[in-house]
Design a protein around this motif. Sequence first.
Motif, PDB file in Angstrom:
ATOM      1  N   HIS A 230       7.490  -3.572   6.452  1.00 59.33           N
ATOM      2  CA  HIS A 230       8.114  -2.388   6.014  1.00 59.33           C
ATOM      3  C   HIS A 230       7.232  -1.278   6.150  1.00 59.33           C
ATOM      4  O   HIS A 230       6.080  -1.429   5.771  1.00 59.33           O
ATOM      5  N   ILE A 231       7.868  -0.374   6.760  1.00 59.07           N
ATOM      6  CA  ILE A 231       7.002   1.049   6.863  1.00 59.07           C
ATOM      7  C   ILE A 231       7.895   2.152   6.304  1.00 59.07           C
ATOM      8  O   ILE A 231       9.002   2.196   6.846  1.00 59.07           O
ATOM      9  N   HIS A 232       7.391   3.021   5.443  1.00 54.64           N
ATOM     10  CA  HIS A 232       8.192   4.134   5.118  1.00 54.64           C
ATOM     11  C   HIS A 232       6.957   5.510   5.550  1.00 54.64           C
ATOM     12  O   HIS A 232       6.258   5.516   4.836  1.00 54.64           O
ATOM     13  N   ALA A 233       7.476   5.867   6.783  1.00 52.88           N
ATOM     14  CA  ALA A 233       6.236   7.039   7.235  1.00 52.88           C
ATOM     15  C   ALA A 233       6.956   7.813   8.602  1.00 52.88           C
ATOM     16  O   ALA A 233       7.702   7.077   8.890  1.00 52.88           O
ATOM     17  N   ASP A 234       6.662   8.899   8.733  1.00 52.73           N
ATOM     18  CA  ASP A 234       6.708   9.433  10.059  1.00 52.73           C
ATOM     19  C   ASP A 234       5.953   8.910  11.133  1.00 52.73           C
ATOM     20  O   ASP A 234       6.238   9.069  12.216  1.00 52.73           O
ATOM     21  N   ASP A 235       4.584   8.556  10.502  1.00 51.45           N
ATOM     22  CA  ASP A 235       3.695   7.927  11.677  1.00 51.45           C
ATOM     23  C   ASP A 235       4.147   6.792  12.400  1.00 51.45           C
ATOM     24  O   ASP A 235       5.306   6.035  12.020  1.00 51.45           O
ATOM     25  N   THR A 236       3.629   6.638  13.614  1.00 50.82           N
ATOM     26  CA  THR A 236       3.867   5.064  14.166  1.00 50.82           C
ATOM     27  C   THR A 236       3.084   3.923  13.455  1.00 50.82           C
ATOM     28  O   THR A 236       2.272   3.943  12.689  1.00 50.82           O
ATOM     29  N   GLU A 237       3.510   2.656  13.723  1.00 45.22           N
ATOM     30  CA  GLU A 237       2.870   1.688  13.181  1.00 45.22           C
ATOM     31  C   GLU A 237       1.189   1.551  13.520  1.00 45.22           C
ATOM     32  O   GLU A 237       0.489   1.098  12.378  1.00 45.22           O
ATOM     33  N   ALA A 238       0.957   1.986  14.424  1.00 47.50           N
ATOM     34  CA  ALA A 238      -0.470   1.788  14.621  1.00 47.50           C
ATOM     35  C   ALA A 238      -1.189   2.803  13.844  1.00 47.50           C
ATOM     36  O   ALA A 238      -2.283   2.635  13.437  1.00 47.50           O
TER      37      ALA A 238
ATOM     38  N   ILE B  58      -0.277   4.139  10.782  1.00 47.09           N
ATOM     39  CA  ILE B  58      -0.132   3.797   9.414  1.00 47.09           C
ATOM     40  C   ILE B  58      -0.947   2.607   8.955  1.00 47.09           C
ATOM     41  O   ILE B  58      -1.364   2.606   7.891  1.00 47.09           O
ATOM     42  N   ARG B  59      -1.337   1.897   9.928  1.00 42.69           N
ATOM     43  CA  ARG B  59      -2.221   0.665   9.473  1.00 42.69           C
ATOM     44  C   ARG B  59      -3.447   1.095   9.417  1.00 42.69           C
ATOM     45  O   ARG B  59      -4.399   0.402   9.124  1.00 42.69           O
ATOM     46  N   ASP B  60      -4.101   2.354   9.725  1.00 45.79           N
ATOM     47  CA  ASP B  60      -5.207   2.812   9.578  1.00 45.79           C
ATOM     48  C   ASP B  60      -5.409   3.466   8.382  1.00 45.79           C
ATOM     49  O   ASP B  60      -5.266   4.565   8.119  1.00 45.79           O
ATOM     50  N   LEU B  61      -5.773   2.378   7.383  1.00 45.69           N
ATOM     51  CA  LEU B  61      -5.639   2.916   5.786  1.00 45.69           C
ATOM     52  C   LEU B  61      -6.825   3.728   5.514  1.00 45.69           C
ATOM     53  O   LEU B  61      -6.847   4.167   4.293  1.00 45.69           O
ATOM     54  N   SER B  62      -7.582   4.086   6.457  1.00 47.49           N
ATOM     55  CA  SER B  62      -8.621   5.047   6.074  1.00 47.49           C
ATOM     56  C   SER B  62      -8.042   6.375   6.169  1.00 47.49           C
ATOM     57  O   SER B  62      -8.865   7.234   5.599  1.00 47.49           O
ATOM     58  N   GLU B  63      -6.845   6.693   6.879  1.00 48.54           N
ATOM     59  CA  GLU B  63      -6.529   8.010   6.864  1.00 48.54           C
ATOM     60  C   GLU B  63      -5.017   7.667   6.461  1.00 48.54           C
ATOM     61  O   GLU B  63      -4.080   8.421   7.300  1.00 48.54           O
ATOM     62  N   PHE B  64      -4.745   7.131   5.282  1.00 53.68           N
ATOM     63  CA  PHE B  64      -3.330   7.028   4.918  1.00 53.68           C
ATOM     64  C   PHE B  64      -2.837   8.468   4.397  1.00 53.68           C
ATOM     65  O   PHE B  64      -3.183   9.046   3.293  1.00 53.68           O
ATOM     66  N   ARG B  65      -1.595   8.739   5.177  1.00 55.38           N
ATOM     67  CA  ARG B  65      -1.055  10.085   4.699  1.00 55.38           C
ATOM     68  C   ARG B  65      -0.191  10.152   3.424  1.00 55.38           C
ATOM     69  O   ARG B  65       0.387   9.001   2.990  1.00 55.38           O
ATOM     70  N   PRO B  66       0.086  11.203   2.799  1.00 58.79           N
ATOM     71  CA  PRO B  66       0.844  11.419   1.853  1.00 58.79           C
ATOM     72  C   PRO B  66       2.427  10.904   2.161  1.00 58.79           C
ATOM     73  O   PRO B  66       2.796  11.194   3.362  1.00 58.79           O
TER      74      PRO B  66
ATOM     75  N   PRO C 160      -7.448  -0.033   0.611  1.00 60.40           N
ATOM     76  CA  PRO C 160      -7.859  -1.339   0.856  1.00 60.40           C
ATOM     77  C   PRO C 160      -7.233  -1.807   2.164  1.00 60.40           C
ATOM     78  O   PRO C 160      -5.799  -1.677   2.285  1.00 60.40           O
ATOM     79  N   PRO C 161      -7.730  -2.430   3.139  1.00 60.74           N
ATOM     80  CA  PRO C 161      -6.947  -2.906   4.347  1.00 60.74           C
ATOM     81  C   PRO C 161      -6.063  -3.990   4.069  1.00 60.74           C
ATOM     82  O   PRO C 161      -6.077  -4.465   3.232  1.00 60.74           O
ATOM     83  N   VAL C 162      -5.140  -4.064   5.140  1.00 58.76           N
ATOM     84  CA  VAL C 162      -4.169  -5.066   5.137  1.00 58.76           C
ATOM     85  C   VAL C 162      -4.196  -6.049   6.345  1.00 58.76           C
ATOM     86  O   VAL C 162      -4.768  -5.662   7.253  1.00 58.76           O
ATOM     87  N   HIS C 163      -3.920  -7.204   6.232  1.00 57.08           N
ATOM     88  CA  HIS C 163      -3.818  -8.304   7.296  1.00 57.08           C
ATOM     89  C   HIS C 163      -2.565  -9.061   7.368  1.00 57.08           C
ATOM     90  O   HIS C 163      -2.078  -9.541   6.425  1.00 57.08           O
ATOM     91  N   GLY C 164      -2.001  -8.950   8.527  1.00 57.90           N
ATOM     92  CA  GLY C 164      -0.840  -9.907   8.587  1.00 57.90           C
ATOM     93  C   GLY C 164       0.519  -9.096   9.344  1.00 57.90           C
ATOM     94  O   GLY C 164      -0.057  -8.265  10.108  1.00 57.90           O
ATOM     95  N   MET C 165       1.627  -9.432   9.079  1.00 58.63           N
ATOM     96  CA  MET C 165       2.593  -9.235   9.875  1.00 58.63           C
ATOM     97  C   MET C 165       3.517  -7.924   8.908  1.00 58.63           C
ATOM     98  O   MET C 165       3.282  -8.020   7.782  1.00 58.63           O
TER      99      MET C 165
ATOM    100  N   ARG D 218       0.919  -1.218  -0.070  1.00 59.77           N
ATOM    101  CA  ARG D 218      -0.090   0.158  -0.069  1.00 59.77           C
ATOM    102  C   ARG D 218       0.905   1.317   0.039  1.00 59.77           C
ATOM    103  O   ARG D 218       1.731   1.182   0.788  1.00 59.77           O
ATOM    104  N   ALA D 219       0.640   1.974  -1.023  1.00 59.31           N
ATOM    105  CA  ALA D 219       1.442   3.429  -1.007  1.00 59.31           C
ATOM    106  C   ALA D 219       0.593   4.617  -1.192  1.00 59.31           C
ATOM    107  O   ALA D 219      -0.645   4.463  -2.005  1.00 59.31           O
ATOM    108  N   ASN D 220       0.734   5.700  -0.780  1.00 61.68           N
ATOM    109  CA  ASN D 220       0.306   6.893  -1.262  1.00 61.68           C
ATOM    110  C   ASN D 220       1.300   8.116  -1.692  1.00 61.68           C
ATOM    111  O   ASN D 220       2.020   8.581  -0.945  1.00 61.68           O
ATOM    112  N   PHE D 221       1.285   8.103  -2.940  1.00 61.59           N
ATOM    113  CA  PHE D 221       2.282   9.129  -3.558  1.00 61.59           C
ATOM    114  C   PHE D 221       1.631  10.377  -3.872  1.00 61.59           C
ATOM    115  O   PHE D 221       2.169  11.270  -4.459  1.00 61.59           O
ATOM    116  N   GLY D 222       0.279  10.472  -3.329  1.00 55.87           N
ATOM    117  CA  GLY D 222      -0.420  11.505  -3.744  1.00 55.87           C
ATOM    118  C   GLY D 222      -0.208  12.925  -2.648  1.00 55.87           C
ATOM    119  O   GLY D 222       0.783  12.669  -1.950  1.00 55.87           O
ATOM    120  N   GLU D 223      -0.953  13.717  -2.747  1.00 54.49           N
ATOM    121  CA  GLU D 223      -0.641  14.966  -1.841  1.00 54.49           C
ATOM    122  C   GLU D 223      -1.800  15.191  -0.645  1.00 54.49           C
ATOM    123  O   GLU D 223      -1.829  15.883  -0.165  1.00 54.49           O
TER     124      GLU D 223
END
Length: 614
Positions: free
Chosen positions: A588-596, A598-606, A580-585, A569-574
Motif C-alpha cells: 500500500h502507498i499513500h502519497a502523490d508520488d509514484t511508487e518509484a 516513494i520507495r526512495d526513503l532518503s527523501e520521504f515526503r510529508p 530505514p529502507p524497505v525490501h519486498g512487495m 514507514r510513515a512521515n506525519f511530519g512537515e
Amino acid sequence: MDQSQPAADEVPFEQEYRVFQKSWGAEYTAAGEVRFRLWAPAVEMLSLRLGEEIVPMSPTGDGWFELLATNLAPGTSYAFVTPDGTEVPDPAGRALESNVHGPSILVDPTAYRWRHAAWSGRPWSEAVIYELHVGTFTEEGTFAAAAKKLPGLADLGITMIELMPVAAFGGARGWGYDGVLLYTPHPAYGSPDDMKSFIDTAHGLGLMVMLDVVYNHLGLDGNYLSALAPAFFLDEGTPWGPRPDVSKSPTRDFIVENALYWLEEFALDGLRLDAADRIEKDKSEVQFLEDLARRVRQTFPERYVHLVVEDSRNITRLHERAEDNSTPLYDGVWNDGYHHLIHAWATGEHGGHYQAFARDFWPRIGKTLASGFVLQGERVDGKGDEVFGEPSGHLPPVTFVNFLQNHDQAGNRGRGERLWSLIDADLGERLMAMMLLAPQIPLLFMGDEFRSRGRFFFFSDYPEGLHQNDPDERLQQARNFGTEDLAMHEIRDPNVPETFAISKLDWEEAETGTGRATRTAFRDLLEKRCRHLIPLLKDVGGGVGHLLLAEDGRLAVDWQLGESRWQLRANFGEARATLPPVHGMTVHIHADDTEADIRDLSEFRPGSLIVVCG
C-alpha cells in the motif's frame, strides 16, 4: 473478499435449534413442563403469577424457591410476587411483555430454526470489528433493520460485528450499559428470535458477531434483584448501579451462565466484557475473570469463541498464550492507549484522559505498534508513585484491539463530535491506513467506513427522580474526553428524545460523493489486509514487533510474521525525512508520488505512508 462461509441464499434451511438450560428462571423440561427457579434470600415467601393466577412457590433451601407447572404455552406472561404484593419480572427471563417493570413471557428456545447451524466461526486473527448500537444504527432501530445492512458491511471486508449491550434496561432508549435483565434482549430492538435471525444472517455472510456484556454493575431502573437478593451485590457500588459480588456462588453462577447462554442459545462468536477491571476485586481463590474464561473454553471446544476485555490496568496475565500459541483465557484487550495517543496528537486535545498521553507522541506511538500497551510499567503525570501497566511485547500483536474512536470517545465528548469532524480528510485517511494495515486487530465505530460526521451523543430514558445524569458530572466527564472548553449550556439533556434521534447514523451520508469514495478506499484497504496480512497472522506469536524509528512524525516499524517481514514507514511530519529502507512487495502507498519516488526513503515526503511485505 474471500469469506469462509457460503452466502445466505446458498445455504439450505437447517432444522436445528439451540438451547441453554439455565439454573435460574423459567425453563421448559423434556417432559414439556416449566420449572421456575429464583434465588431470593431476602424474602420468606415467594409466589408466581401465571396469567391471572397466583401460585405459591416452594422454598428449597439457601434462599431458593421453585415451582413446576404444566400446560403453559409459549407467550404466557409470568412474574414473581413478593409478600407485599410487588410483582417483578424474571431476572433470567428470555423476554418481556413490555418493559423491565412488567411481567416476563415464556419463550420456547426451540422455536427458532437456525439456517446456518453448522457455522463454527472464524479465527481471531481474521477479525475486523465493526461496533454498532442497534437503536441508532438504522432509522428503525431494530435487529431486523440492522440485518438488512449486513451484506454491505461484509462486502466492505468487515468480518465481525460487535453489538453494544442489548440486555434489557429501563426505558425505551439508551446505550445499554445499565441493563438489569441480563438474559433478555431489549424489547425495543425486537424479540429473541429477531436477534437470532440477525446473527444467523451474519453467519450466512461470513460475519462473526460479538456481544458487549456488562458484568461490573447492574443498572438502577428496574433492578429488582437488589430487593430480592441484596446479597447478590457488594456494599461498594459504582456510579451507575450496584456491583455484583462474584465471590458468592449464586451470583457467579448467574453471570457465568449468562455468558454461556448468549454463546450457546444465540450462537454468538464472542463476548466483550465491559470494564473488566471493575469486576475482578473479589477475594475468591479462583478469580472470576479466569473462571468465566475457562468455563467458556471447556463448553465450546469445537467452535471459535472469542473473549475480549476492556481493562484499564494494562495487565498481561489474562492474555498469555499456551505453548502451542492457543488462548487459554482472553483473545484480546481494547487498547485505549493507542487511541489516546493518536487522538491527543491529531486533535491537539491534551486535557482530561489525554493528559497522560500528551507527550513523546511518536516514540510512544511506535512503542504501542511494536509491543502493545503504551503504559508498560511506568508512572503517569499527576498519579503519584503508582506504576501502570506491564511489559506486553511478548504477546502476539493480535492481542491488542486498536481503534481511532468508539462509542465512548464520541458520545462522552458532550458535543458528540466524531474524529472526522476534528481532523482533515487526508490525515484521517493516513491514520485509517496505518490502523487497518498494522497486525493488531482493528475496530471501527459505525459510520467510520464513510467517515461519518454525524454526531453521536450519550442518550437515555430514565424516569424522573432517578439519580443519574447529573449535569455537573456530565460536564466534567465531557471535559475529560477532550472538550475542556465545553460550557454547561452546551450539554444536551440525554433524556430528551431528540438527543437519541440526532445520534442515529445518517446513511444518506454514505451515498454522497465523499461517502462513496471513502468506502471504496476503505474496501481497498481491507482487501489488502485480507489478501496480504491476515494469512501471516494465523499462528503469529509474540515478540515480533521491532521499532526502528519514531520521532518528529517519522515512523518505521517492522513485524517479523513467520518468514515474512511486514514493514510500515510513515512521515506525519512537515519536512522530508530519511527512513530505514524497505525490501519486498509494495502492499500500500499513500502519497502523490509514484511508487518509484516513494520507495526512495532518503527523501520521504510529508504525508507519505508505505507498507511493504518482504
